[in-house]
Write a protein that holds these residues in place. Structure first.
Motif, mmCIF file in Angstrom:
data_model
loop_
_atom_site.group_PDB
_atom_site.id
_atom_site.type_symbol
_atom_site.label_atom_id
_atom_site.label_comp_id
_atom_site.label_asym_id
_atom_site.label_seq_id
_atom_site.Cartn_x
_atom_site.Cartn_y
_atom_site.Cartn_z
ATOM 1 N N SER A 79 2.697 -7.234 2.056
ATOM 2 C CA SER A 79 2.554 -6.986 3.490
ATOM 3 C C SER A 79 3.364 -5.757 3.890
ATOM 4 O O SER A 79 4.374 -5.417 3.260
ATOM 5 C CB SER A 79 3.001 -8.194 4.306
ATOM 6 N N LEU A 80 2.902 -5.103 4.928
ATOM 7 C CA LEU A 80 3.586 -3.932 5.444
ATOM 8 C C LEU A 80 4.990 -4.322 5.897
ATOM 9 O O LEU A 80 5.165 -5.301 6.616
ATOM 10 C CB LEU A 80 2.796 -3.353 6.619
ATOM 11 N N GLY A 81 5.981 -3.577 5.449
ATOM 12 C CA GLY A 81 7.368 -3.902 5.765
ATOM 13 C C GLY A 81 8.087 -4.613 4.645
ATOM 14 O O GLY A 81 9.271 -4.916 4.761
ATOM 15 N N ALA A 82 7.362 -4.889 3.540
ATOM 16 C CA ALA A 82 7.988 -5.556 2.400
ATOM 17 C C ALA A 82 8.984 -4.608 1.744
ATOM 18 O O ALA A 82 8.605 -3.621 1.119
ATOM 19 C CB ALA A 82 6.925 -5.988 1.395
ATOM 20 N N GLU A 83 10.245 -4.902 1.895
ATOM 21 C CA GLU A 83 11.328 -4.079 1.343
ATOM 22 C C GLU A 83 12.439 -4.999 0.865
ATOM 23 O O GLU A 83 12.764 -5.994 1.526
ATOM 24 C CB GLU A 83 11.893 -3.115 2.395
ATOM 25 N N ILE A 84 13.050 -4.662 -0.262
ATOM 26 C CA ILE A 84 14.067 -5.545 -0.828
ATOM 27 C C ILE A 84 15.335 -5.595 0.019
ATOM 28 O O ILE A 84 16.143 -6.509 -0.133
ATOM 29 C CB ILE A 84 14.415 -5.142 -2.283
ATOM 30 N N ASP A 85 15.526 -4.636 0.936
ATOM 31 C CA ASP A 85 16.711 -4.650 1.794
ATOM 32 C C ASP A 85 16.389 -5.088 3.226
ATOM 33 O O ASP A 85 17.196 -4.911 4.131
ATOM 34 C CB ASP A 85 17.384 -3.282 1.808
ATOM 35 N N ARG A 138 -0.355 -3.603 0.952
ATOM 36 C CA ARG A 138 0.600 -3.985 1.991
ATOM 37 C C ARG A 138 -0.020 -3.778 3.371
ATOM 38 O O ARG A 138 0.207 -2.755 4.020
ATOM 39 C CB ARG A 138 1.890 -3.169 1.862
ATOM 40 N N PRO A 139 -0.796 -4.752 3.845
ATOM 41 C CA PRO A 139 -1.404 -4.622 5.174
ATOM 42 C C PRO A 139 -0.454 -5.028 6.288
ATOM 43 O O PRO A 139 0.462 -5.830 6.098
ATOM 44 C CB PRO A 139 -2.591 -5.594 5.097
ATOM 45 N N SER A 140 -0.686 -4.477 7.474
ATOM 46 C CA SER A 140 -0.065 -5.005 8.680
ATOM 47 C C SER A 140 -0.718 -6.355 8.956
ATOM 48 O O SER A 140 -1.472 -6.871 8.127
ATOM 49 C CB SER A 140 -0.279 -4.034 9.843
ATOM 50 N N PHE A 141 -0.452 -6.944 10.087
ATOM 51 C CA PHE A 141 -0.975 -8.283 10.350
ATOM 52 C C PHE A 141 -2.494 -8.315 10.296
ATOM 53 O O PHE A 141 -3.167 -7.448 10.861
ATOM 54 C CB PHE A 141 -0.458 -8.797 11.698
ATOM 55 N N ILE A 142 -3.009 -9.314 9.614
ATOM 56 C CA ILE A 142 -4.443 -9.455 9.403
ATOM 57 C C ILE A 142 -4.991 -10.416 10.458
ATOM 58 O O ILE A 142 -4.443 -11.498 10.664
ATOM 59 C CB ILE A 142 -4.736 -9.990 7.986
ATOM 60 N N PHE A 143 -6.079 -10.022 11.116
ATOM 61 C CA PHE A 143 -6.642 -10.882 12.157
ATOM 62 C C PHE A 143 -8.065 -11.311 11.804
ATOM 63 O O PHE A 143 -8.734 -10.732 10.958
ATOM 64 C CB PHE A 143 -6.620 -10.182 13.526
ATOM 65 N N ALA A 146 0.651 1.418 -4.824
ATOM 66 C CA ALA A 146 0.877 0.496 -3.716
ATOM 67 C C ALA A 146 0.415 1.184 -2.437
ATOM 68 O O ALA A 146 0.696 2.366 -2.222
ATOM 69 C CB ALA A 146 2.342 0.112 -3.610
ATOM 70 N N TYR A 147 -0.298 0.451 -1.598
ATOM 71 C CA TYR A 147 -0.909 1.039 -0.414
ATOM 72 C C TYR A 147 -0.451 0.336 0.857
ATOM 73 O O TYR A 147 -0.499 -0.895 0.948
ATOM 74 C CB TYR A 147 -2.431 0.931 -0.509
ATOM 75 N N ASN A 148 -0.017 1.135 1.850
ATOM 76 C CA ASN A 148 0.298 0.622 3.182
ATOM 77 C C ASN A 148 -0.953 0.733 4.048
ATOM 78 O O ASN A 148 -1.524 1.825 4.191
ATOM 79 C CB ASN A 148 1.445 1.411 3.807
ATOM 80 N N LEU A 149 -1.373 -0.378 4.627
ATOM 81 C CA LEU A 149 -2.676 -0.436 5.281
ATOM 82 C C LEU A 149 -2.546 -0.963 6.711
ATOM 83 O O LEU A 149 -1.773 -1.879 6.982
ATOM 84 C CB LEU A 149 -3.615 -1.359 4.502
ATOM 85 N N GLY A 150 -3.334 -0.400 7.604
ATOM 86 C CA GLY A 150 -3.369 -0.876 8.977
ATOM 87 C C GLY A 150 -4.736 -0.648 9.583
ATOM 88 O O GLY A 150 -5.591 0.038 9.018
ATOM 89 N N THR A 175 2.042 1.665 10.028
ATOM 90 C CA THR A 175 2.086 2.578 8.887
ATOM 91 C C THR A 175 2.524 3.972 9.328
ATOM 92 O O THR A 175 2.155 4.440 10.409
ATOM 93 C CB THR A 175 0.701 2.703 8.226
ATOM 94 N N GLU A 176 3.298 4.648 8.479
ATOM 95 C CA GLU A 176 3.562 6.066 8.694
ATOM 96 C C GLU A 176 2.324 6.878 8.351
ATOM 97 O O GLU A 176 1.990 7.850 9.026
ATOM 98 C CB GLU A 176 4.750 6.519 7.837
#
Length: 304
Positions: A112-118, A145-150, A205-209, A270-271
């Motif tokens: 998911s978008l925002g998945a970070e170990i810190d 890594r999608p943002s919220f899925i609706f 790895a892909y950031n998706l929105g 996403t940036e």
């Protein structure tokens, strides 16, 4: 391809399984309590729990590809006895190891978008660690890594309804945050199927929105508009909301707590929206406002 989908009868999984069947693949759905009624007739089901390696390892035998969709809901506190680390980290370890043991050719991890170990939020921190497990494996992996899925049955919709009330509701800072970039479940299913089929995505790895960036206020208003119910939103200072959520965190009957307090401050946008890696433009994706209008026939405003 012969494909195993863990969590295949869940919210995303049922749409993905249908997409894969439509593309001519052989599909097996693995879950703790399989529900074949939500899946196409062509999909086989098998029982297993990703937190128990021995219960899933045999399901990977003979599979060409696998998708891991299992995770706990990010917006509500997990039910008693379940933990983000055992599912998001332990589940990722078990699923990736089982796939490796059976020489699965392609492996997709739904993160998911925002998945970070810190990350200070347990869901995103454990998702980030789960991603790392997959990325350091010997699999031909893809991480999404999608943002919220609706869509119908979306946890985001349910959360908004739990957190708000019709007619009059109070939101931290008037709901100006958090911000989301919601993406339709069927668009995610299409992207995931493409990630399985096209080897150019391996090792990425892909950031998706989706095509809209919305505040919590806007999502709330849109959902109540879709029901034909007015809602007037009042503002409460952020710090008072955080105090309240920290206070109720120890109470198991209340689905909000520390993680929700922290999540209220997040930006889940996403940036750079990497849907373009799949030959898509944001304008090709279904927006939340368009989806709600199609589902209800009501006019939906994205900003009021």
């Amino acid at each position: 391809m012969n494909i195993l989908v863990t969590g295949g009868d869940g919210f995303v999984g049922r749409h993905l399984c249908a997409e894969l069947v439509d593309r001519g693949h052989t599909v097996t759905s693995l879950s703790r309590s399989p529900d074949s009624t939500v899946l196409p007739d062509e999909v086989e089901t098998t029982t297993g729990d990703v937190t128990d390696y021995n219960s899933i390892v045999d399901a990977y035998e003979g599979k060409d590809a696998a998708v891991n969709l299992t995770a706990l809901p990010p917006l509500n506190e997990p039910r008693p006895g379940t933990f983000h680390d055992t599912v998001c980290i332990g589940g990722a370890v078990n699923a990736a190891h089982a796939a490796s043991q059976h020489d699965v050719d392609r492996y997709v991890e739904m993160s998911s978008l925002g998945a970070e170990i810190d990350s200070p939020i347990a869901y995103w921190r454990t998702q980030g660690l789960g991603d790392m497990v997959v990325e350091y494996s010997n699999l031909d992996w893809v991480v999404l890594r999608p943002s919220f899925i609706f869509g119908e049955g979306s946890e985001t919709f349910a959360f908004v309804k739990k957190y708000t009330t019709p007619y009059v509701t109070i939101l931290p800072d008037g709901g100006s945050h958090p911000t989301f970039q919601p993406i339709w479940v069927r668009d995610i299913a299409t992207i995931t199927a493409d990630a399985l089929e096209d080897e150019k995505h391996v090792g990425k790895a892909y950031n998706l929105g989706g095509p809209e960036v919305l505040t919590f206020r806007e999502v709330t208003q849109m959902l109540y508009q879709a029901e034909g119910t007015p809602v007037k939103i009042f503002s409460v200072p952020d710090h008072l909301t955080r105090i309240g959520l920290y206070a109720v965190d120890p109470i198991p009957q209340i689905p909000f707590g520390i993680n929700q307090a922290r999540a209220l401050e997040m930006t889940n946008v996403t940036e750079h929206n990497q849907v373009d890696a799949f030959g898509l433009d944001e304008s090709d994706l279904l927006s939340l406002s368009t989806y709600l209008k199609k589902e209800t026939g009501r006019s939906i405003q994205t900003s009021t």
